[in-house]
Design a protein around this motif. Structure first.
Motif, PDB file in Angstrom:
ATOM      1  N   ARG A   1       0.839  -1.194   0.000  1.00 16.53           N
ATOM      2  CA  ARG A   1       0.000   0.000   0.000  1.00 16.53           C
ATOM      3  C   ARG A   1       0.876   1.247   0.000  1.00 16.53           C
ATOM      4  O   ARG A   1       2.079   1.185   0.204  1.00 16.53           O
ATOM      5  CB  ARG A   1      -0.922  -0.006   1.212  1.00 16.53           C
TER       6      ARG A   1
ATOM      7  N   CYS B   1      -5.641  -1.469  16.319  1.00 23.34           N
ATOM      8  CA  CYS B   1      -4.498  -1.000  15.534  1.00 23.34           C
ATOM      9  C   CYS B   1      -3.200  -1.573  16.113  1.00 23.34           C
ATOM     10  O   CYS B   1      -2.614  -1.018  17.039  1.00 23.34           O
ATOM     11  CB  CYS B   1      -4.458   0.529  15.529  1.00 23.34           C
TER      12      CYS B   1
ATOM     13  N   TYR C   1      -0.187  -1.827  14.895  1.00 28.39           N
ATOM     14  CA  TYR C   1       1.000  -0.979  14.695  1.00 28.39           C
ATOM     15  C   TYR C   1       1.129   0.027  15.852  1.00 28.39           C
ATOM     16  O   TYR C   1       2.194   0.184  16.443  1.00 28.39           O
ATOM     17  CB  TYR C   1       0.895  -0.256  13.353  1.00 28.39           C
TER      18      TYR C   1
ATOM     19  N   ASN D   1      -4.548   6.059  14.041  1.00 29.30           N
ATOM     20  CA  ASN D   1      -5.056   4.687  13.899  1.00 29.30           C
ATOM     21  C   ASN D   1      -5.696   4.483  12.534  1.00 29.30           C
ATOM     22  O   ASN D   1      -5.493   3.451  11.886  1.00 29.30           O
ATOM     23  CB  ASN D   1      -6.094   4.368  14.971  1.00 29.30           C
TER      24      ASN D   1
ATOM     25  N   VAL E   1      -3.089   4.225   9.754  1.00 31.22           N
ATOM     26  CA  VAL E   1      -2.427   2.920   9.782  1.00 31.22           C
ATOM     27  C   VAL E   1      -3.360   1.818   9.295  1.00 31.22           C
ATOM     28  O   VAL E   1      -2.950   0.926   8.554  1.00 31.22           O
ATOM     29  CB  VAL E   1      -1.890   2.633  11.207  1.00 31.22           C
ATOM     30  N   LYS E   2      -4.622   1.879   9.688  1.00 29.88           N
ATOM     31  CA  LYS E   2      -5.574   0.865   9.222  1.00 29.88           C
ATOM     32  C   LYS E   2      -5.716   0.902   7.701  1.00 29.88           C
ATOM     33  O   LYS E   2      -5.893  -0.129   7.060  1.00 29.88           O
ATOM     34  CB  LYS E   2      -6.949   1.068   9.879  1.00 29.88           C
TER      35      LYS E   2
ATOM     36  N   LYS F   1      -1.543   0.220   6.320  1.00 31.95           N
ATOM     37  CA  LYS F   1      -0.946  -1.001   6.862  1.00 31.95           C
ATOM     38  C   LYS F   1       0.595  -1.072   6.800  1.00 31.95           C
ATOM     39  O   LYS F   1       1.167  -1.955   6.162  1.00 31.95           O
ATOM     40  CB  LYS F   1      -1.544  -2.231   6.186  1.00 31.95           C
TER      41      LYS F   1
ATOM     42  N   THR G   1       4.307  -1.995   8.246  1.00 24.63           N
ATOM     43  CA  THR G   1       4.770  -3.205   8.939  1.00 24.63           C
ATOM     44  C   THR G   1       4.773  -2.993  10.449  1.00 24.63           C
ATOM     45  O   THR G   1       5.297  -2.008  10.940  1.00 24.63           O
ATOM     46  CB  THR G   1       6.191  -3.578   8.467  1.00 24.63           C
ATOM     47  N   VAL G   2       4.188  -3.939  11.144  1.00 16.54           N
ATOM     48  CA  VAL G   2       4.130  -3.888  12.603  1.00 16.54           C
ATOM     49  C   VAL G   2       5.381  -4.530  13.163  1.00 16.54           C
ATOM     50  O   VAL G   2       5.760  -5.626  12.762  1.00 16.54           O
ATOM     51  CB  VAL G   2       2.884  -4.642  13.136  1.00 16.54           C
TER      52      VAL G   2
END
Length: 149
Positions: free
Chosen positions: A3, A50, A52, A134, A137-138, A141, A143-144
Motif C-alpha cells: 500500500r 491497531c 501498529y 489509527n 495505519v488501518k 498497513k 509493517t508492525v
C-alpha cells in the motif's frame, strides 16, 4: 499487496500531523502528563484494533515509566484498581470519543472536576489525534514491529 507509504506520498500532510503530535506532547507534559497520554493512545488503539500503534505506544509507555501490569490490564481498566480517578475519567472519555458516544452534562461535570478547561481541550485533541493515526495505519498497513525487552 504493497500500500501507499503515506509519509512519502503526502509529506506535507504528514509533516502537519507530526507537528500536531509535538504540540500535543508539549501541552500534555505541561498539564496532565505523558503517562495518561500514552494510556489514551494505547486504549484508543485497542478499541480501533491497531496493532501498529499498540506496538509503538506500548514501547513508548514503558520508556515513560509505565508499568507492564498497567499496560496489560488496560483493556479491563474498569475492573482493576491500577488506575487513579483522573486516569479513569480520561479513559472513559477516550472510549466515548473513540466510539462516537454522547458526552452528557453529568459526565462533563465529572471531567471538569478533574481537568481544567485547557486540559479538557488538550485531552480531547490528543484523543482525536490518536484516532486519526489509527485510521491512517488501518488504511495503509505499515509493517508492525513488536519490540521484545
Amino acid at each position: 499487496m504493497q500500500r501507499a507509504n503515506y509519509y512519502t506520498v503526502e509529506p506535507e500532510l504528514m509533516t502537519y500531523l507530526i507537528k500536531q503530535e509535538a504540540l500535543i506532547k508539549r501541552k500534555v507534559e505541561a498539564s496532565f502528563g505523558l503517562t495518561i497520554w500514552e494510556l489514551l493512545k494505547l486504549r484508543t488503539s485497542q478499541l480501533n484494533q491497531c496493532a501498529y500503534c499498540l506496538a509503538m505506544h506500548s514501547k513508548q509507555a514503558l520508556e515513560y515509566g509505565e508499568s507492564i501490569n498497567r499496560i496489560i490490564a488496560l483493556n479491563a481498566w474498569q475492573d482493576t484498581p491500577l488506575y487513579n480517578k483522573k486516569e479513569r475519567a480520561a479513559l472513559a472519555l477516550c472510549e466515548k470519543l473513540t466510539l462516537s458516544q454522547n458526552i452528557d452534562d453529568d459526565f462533563y461535570l465529572v471531567l471538569a472536576e478533574l481537568f481544567d478547561q485547557p486540559n479538557l481541550v488538550t485531552l480531547t485533541v490528543a484523543i482525536n489525534a490518536i484516532n486519526s493515526w489509527n485510521r491512517m495505519v488501518k488504511m495503509f498497513k505499515p509493517t508492525v514491529e513488536f519490540n521484545e525487552r
